[in-house]
Enzyme design. Sequence first.
Site, PDB file in Angstrom:
ATOM      1  CB  THR A 192      -0.906  -0.006   1.255  1.00  0.00           C
ATOM      2  OG1 THR A 192      -1.472   1.282   1.451  1.00  0.00           O
ATOM      3  CG2 THR A 192      -0.137  -0.372   2.521  1.00  0.00           C
ATOM      4  CG  ASP A 193      -1.046   5.019  -1.086  1.00  0.00           C
ATOM      5  OD1 ASP A 193      -1.616   4.413  -0.151  1.00  0.00           O
ATOM      6  OD2 ASP A 193      -1.603   5.919  -1.753  1.00  0.00           O
ATOM      7  CD  GLU A 194      -3.207   3.761   4.539  1.00  0.00           C
ATOM      8  OE1 GLU A 194      -2.925   3.549   5.728  1.00  0.00           O
ATOM      9  OE2 GLU A 194      -4.354   3.941   4.126  1.00  0.00           O
ATOM     10  CE1 TYR A 224      -3.623  -2.486   5.753  1.00  0.00           C
ATOM     11  CE2 TYR A 224      -3.306  -0.156   5.236  1.00  0.00           C
ATOM     12  CZ  TYR A 224      -3.486  -1.471   4.822  1.00  0.00           C
ATOM     13  OH  TYR A 224      -3.511  -1.760   3.475  1.00  0.00           O
ATOM     14  CE  LYS A 282      -0.547  -4.699   3.027  1.00  0.00           C
ATOM     15  NZ  LYS A 282      -1.014  -6.028   2.533  1.00  0.00           N
TER      16      LYS A 282
HETATM   17  P1  NAD Z   1     -10.460  -6.639   2.335  1.00  0.00           P
HETATM   18  O1  NAD Z   1     -10.426  -6.332   3.787  1.00  0.00           O
HETATM   19  O2  NAD Z   1     -11.661  -6.313   1.541  1.00  0.00           O
HETATM   20  O3  NAD Z   1     -10.191  -8.217   2.115  1.00  0.00           O
HETATM   21  C1  NAD Z   1      -9.216  -8.914   2.825  1.00  0.00           C
HETATM   22  C2  NAD Z   1      -9.457 -10.412   2.565  1.00  0.00           C
HETATM   23  O4  NAD Z   1      -8.426 -11.146   3.240  1.00  0.00           O
HETATM   24  C3  NAD Z   1     -10.793 -10.925   3.102  1.00  0.00           C
HETATM   25  O5  NAD Z   1     -11.404 -11.766   2.157  1.00  0.00           O
HETATM   26  C4  NAD Z   1     -10.407 -11.704   4.357  1.00  0.00           C
HETATM   27  O6  NAD Z   1     -11.309 -12.758   4.662  1.00  0.00           O
HETATM   28  C5  NAD Z   1      -9.029 -12.218   3.960  1.00  0.00           C
HETATM   29  N1  NAD Z   1      -8.169 -12.513   5.125  1.00  0.00           N
HETATM   30  C6  NAD Z   1      -7.923 -11.720   6.201  1.00  0.00           C
HETATM   31  N2  NAD Z   1      -7.096 -12.346   7.061  1.00  0.00           N
HETATM   32  C7  NAD Z   1      -6.783 -13.545   6.498  1.00  0.00           C
HETATM   33  C8  NAD Z   1      -5.959 -14.624   6.887  1.00  0.00           C
HETATM   34  N3  NAD Z   1      -5.289 -14.604   8.049  1.00  0.00           N
HETATM   35  N4  NAD Z   1      -5.863 -15.690   6.063  1.00  0.00           N
HETATM   36  C9  NAD Z   1      -6.549 -15.737   4.889  1.00  0.00           C
HETATM   37  N5  NAD Z   1      -7.364 -14.742   4.478  1.00  0.00           N
HETATM   38  C10 NAD Z   1      -7.479 -13.658   5.273  1.00  0.00           C
HETATM   39  O7  NAD Z   1      -9.150  -5.973   1.735  1.00  0.00           O
HETATM   40  P2  NAD Z   1      -8.884  -5.266   0.320  1.00  0.00           P
HETATM   41  O8  NAD Z   1      -9.271  -3.864   0.414  1.00  0.00           O
HETATM   42  O9  NAD Z   1      -9.412  -6.137  -0.752  1.00  0.00           O
HETATM   43  O10 NAD Z   1      -7.275  -5.310   0.301  1.00  0.00           O
HETATM   44  C11 NAD Z   1      -6.582  -6.415  -0.258  1.00  0.00           C
HETATM   45  C12 NAD Z   1      -5.092  -6.165  -0.164  1.00  0.00           C
HETATM   46  O11 NAD Z   1      -4.759  -4.976  -0.868  1.00  0.00           O
HETATM   47  C13 NAD Z   1      -4.572  -5.972   1.253  1.00  0.00           C
HETATM   48  O12 NAD Z   1      -3.330  -6.604   1.361  1.00  0.00           O
HETATM   49  C14 NAD Z   1      -4.434  -4.474   1.396  1.00  0.00           C
HETATM   50  O13 NAD Z   1      -3.439  -4.143   2.330  1.00  0.00           O
HETATM   51  C15 NAD Z   1      -4.036  -4.091  -0.019  1.00  0.00           C
HETATM   52  N6  NAD Z   1      -4.402  -2.741  -0.442  1.00  0.00           N
HETATM   53  C16 NAD Z   1      -5.691  -2.293  -0.360  1.00  0.00           C
HETATM   54  C17 NAD Z   1      -6.017  -1.029  -0.847  1.00  0.00           C
HETATM   55  C18 NAD Z   1      -7.432  -0.497  -0.785  1.00  0.00           C
HETATM   56  O14 NAD Z   1      -7.643   0.669  -1.088  1.00  0.00           O
HETATM   57  N7  NAD Z   1      -8.435  -1.299  -0.431  1.00  0.00           N
HETATM   58  C19 NAD Z   1      -5.022  -0.215  -1.396  1.00  0.00           C
HETATM   59  C20 NAD Z   1      -3.690  -0.692  -1.442  1.00  0.00           C
HETATM   60  C21 NAD Z   1      -3.410  -1.958  -0.976  1.00  0.00           C
HETATM   61  O1  DAU Z   2      -3.999   4.167   0.600  1.00  0.00           O
HETATM   62  C1  DAU Z   2      -4.293   2.799   0.474  1.00  0.00           C
HETATM   63  C2  DAU Z   2      -5.143   2.371   1.649  1.00  0.00           C
HETATM   64  O2  DAU Z   2      -6.438   2.923   1.435  1.00  0.00           O
HETATM   65  C3  DAU Z   2      -5.223   0.863   1.823  1.00  0.00           C
HETATM   66  O3  DAU Z   2      -3.956   0.352   2.088  1.00  0.00           O
HETATM   67  C4  DAU Z   2      -6.194   0.511   2.969  1.00  0.00           C
HETATM   68  O4  DAU Z   2      -6.341  -0.890   3.082  1.00  0.00           O
HETATM   69  C5  DAU Z   2      -7.531   1.139   2.666  1.00  0.00           C
HETATM   70  O5  DAU Z   2      -8.423   0.907   3.739  1.00  0.00           O
HETATM   71  C6  DAU Z   2      -7.384   2.634   2.423  1.00  0.00           C
HETATM   72  O6  DAU Z   2      -7.017   3.310   3.658  1.00  0.00           O
HETATM   73  P1  DAU Z   2      -7.687   4.698   4.078  1.00  0.00           P
HETATM   74  O7  DAU Z   2      -7.602   4.848   5.541  1.00  0.00           O
HETATM   75  O8  DAU Z   2      -7.182   5.815   3.232  1.00  0.00           O
HETATM   76  O9  DAU Z   2      -9.210   4.389   3.604  1.00  0.00           O
HETATM   77  P2  DAU Z   2     -10.615   4.746   4.271  1.00  0.00           P
HETATM   78  O10 DAU Z   2     -11.659   4.437   3.255  1.00  0.00           O
HETATM   79  O11 DAU Z   2     -10.773   4.159   5.629  1.00  0.00           O
HETATM   80  O12 DAU Z   2     -10.519   6.319   4.440  1.00  0.00           O
HETATM   81  C7  DAU Z   2     -10.310   7.171   3.329  1.00  0.00           C
HETATM   82  C8  DAU Z   2     -10.257   8.599   3.855  1.00  0.00           C
HETATM   83  O13 DAU Z   2     -11.560   8.953   4.345  1.00  0.00           O
HETATM   84  C9  DAU Z   2      -9.314   8.780   5.016  1.00  0.00           C
HETATM   85  O14 DAU Z   2      -8.720  10.064   4.936  1.00  0.00           O
HETATM   86  C10 DAU Z   2     -10.214   8.713   6.244  1.00  0.00           C
HETATM   87  C11 DAU Z   2     -11.522   9.291   5.736  1.00  0.00           C
HETATM   88  N1  DAU Z   2     -12.763   8.756   6.342  1.00  0.00           N
HETATM   89  C12 DAU Z   2     -12.915   7.414   6.398  1.00  0.00           C
HETATM   90  C13 DAU Z   2     -14.051   6.874   6.957  1.00  0.00           C
HETATM   91  C14 DAU Z   2     -14.240   5.371   7.050  1.00  0.00           C
HETATM   92  C15 DAU Z   2     -13.726   9.631   6.792  1.00  0.00           C
HETATM   93  O15 DAU Z   2     -13.612  10.870   6.711  1.00  0.00           O
HETATM   94  N2  DAU Z   2     -14.863   9.088   7.343  1.00  0.00           N
HETATM   95  C16 DAU Z   2     -15.063   7.745   7.467  1.00  0.00           C
HETATM   96  O16 DAU Z   2     -16.132   7.330   8.014  1.00  0.00           O
END
Ligand code: NAD
Ligand code: DAU
Length: 342
Positions: free
Chosen positions: A124-126, A148, A152
């Site tokens: 992740t970019d985080e 988190y 990562k």
């Molecule tokens: P999500 O939370 O929707 O899904 C996570 C999945 O992993 C779920 O299906 C869950 O059941 C499974 N899981 C959790 N713990 C597990 C374990 N111990 N063993 C097997 N399965 C397990 O997440 P997402 O948003 O789809 O993110 C997927 C990946 O992409 C993550 O690694 C996250 O860090 C990365 N990522 C997400 C974003 C984003 O914006 N959502 C951005 C950048 C990177």
């Molecule tokens: O940048 C990549 C990441 O993006 C991934 O690695 C994470 O898995 C994914 O959850 C996401 O993280 P963020 O914390 O950026 O996503 P989230 O949707 O939780 O929040 C996006 C922005 O919105 C953040 O600045 C927090 C804000 N927010 C979020 C929620 C849930 C609010 O203002 N209100 C809310 O209720």
Amino acid sequence: MNLLVTGGAGFIGTNFVKYVMSHRPNWSVTVLDKLTYAGRRENLSDYEGSERYRFIKGDICDPVAVQGAMEGCSAVVNFAAETHVDRSIDDPASFVRTDVEGVRVLLEEFKKDDSRSVFLQISTDEVYGSVQNGRSSEEDTLDPRSPYSASKAGGELLAMSYFSTFGVPVVITRASNNYGPHQYPEKLVPLFITNAFEGEKLPLYGDGGNMRDWLFVTDHCSALVAAIEKGRPGRIYNIGDGQEMTNKEVTFAILEATGTDPSLVRFIEDRLGHDRRYAVDISRAREELNWKPDTDFQTGIALTVDWYRDNPQWWQSIKSGEFREYYKKMYSTRLENSERIQ
Ligand code: NAD
Ligand code: DAU
């Protein structure tokens, strides 16, 4: 290519499996997923019975489950993770377990067979932390600031150590904020879309000025296929879109796309340690993977809103379960002390 896709029942994993099944007809997919609160096996029910697909319920921290699932697989894509920053503030232990230890278990199994072609670690970019100016490049120092993002970062550093020490062909991608169908409604975009449909308040953290780079999930999936096919072992690739927006701008786009009155928006107490801005430089992915994002935010958010409108049973069943308690705990006091938008 026989892929092991961990976390394939989650948001990006589901979209990725669908992408592979339709764009790479010669590839097969094994999904290993623990089915935590965030995983939905039924997301992929269309493929049950297909010779190209199998589903295994299991934990990436369990070496026996991992050994069985990885047998016969030539590549691994590791999506499995605890992913919600707010939950990591409440319960860091589950994040360290899955996002670090789980990666180690996968790598240990992977390295037993040196004919395997790629271990793609989805990061992740985080991991860069909050970016004041410019854009993060892959060589920048890591500065993760939440449990988190620190987990990562730990996971990807461990993966890279297996490349340096054992020659495991690790490729790492660092993506920005994804949005699109099948995202669990704890995250900003699906929470606000579904709250808007339900006439519930939209809780914006702080002043709503935090910035994220929004990437439509299908564009992320095409980048990951390119990383599998063209990524160099030991290399890191940023994946983003450059669609940098404040949370307030995203909220207004959702209000417009759902036809919702702005009076539902509330400013609430901020997330602890809330990173102000993420922004990634994607020139390496453009040049070396020959990839580019295709979906502008207006198009992507319209597709996303349509999907949630057309699939109310998907999110309503989630919101009526465990989620209700989570939402109360996270938001009820903060919403009582909230302010309306001016
Ligand atoms: P999500 O939370 O929707 O899904 C996570 C999945 O992993 C779920 O299906 C869950 O059941 C499974 N899981 C959790 N713990 C597990 C374990 N111990 N063993 C097997 N399965 C397990 O997440 P997402 O948003 O789809 O993110 C997927 C990946 O992409 C993550 O690694 C996250 O860090 C990365 N990522 C997400 C974003 C984003 O914006 N959502 C951005 C950048 C990177
Ligand atoms: O940048 C990549 C990441 O993006 C991934 O690695 C994470 O898995 C994914 O959850 C996401 O993280 P963020 O914390 O950026 O996503 P989230 O949707 O939780 O929040 C996006 C922005 O919105 C953040 O600045 C927090 C804000 N927010 C979020 C929620 C849930 C609010 O203002 N209100 C809310 O209720």
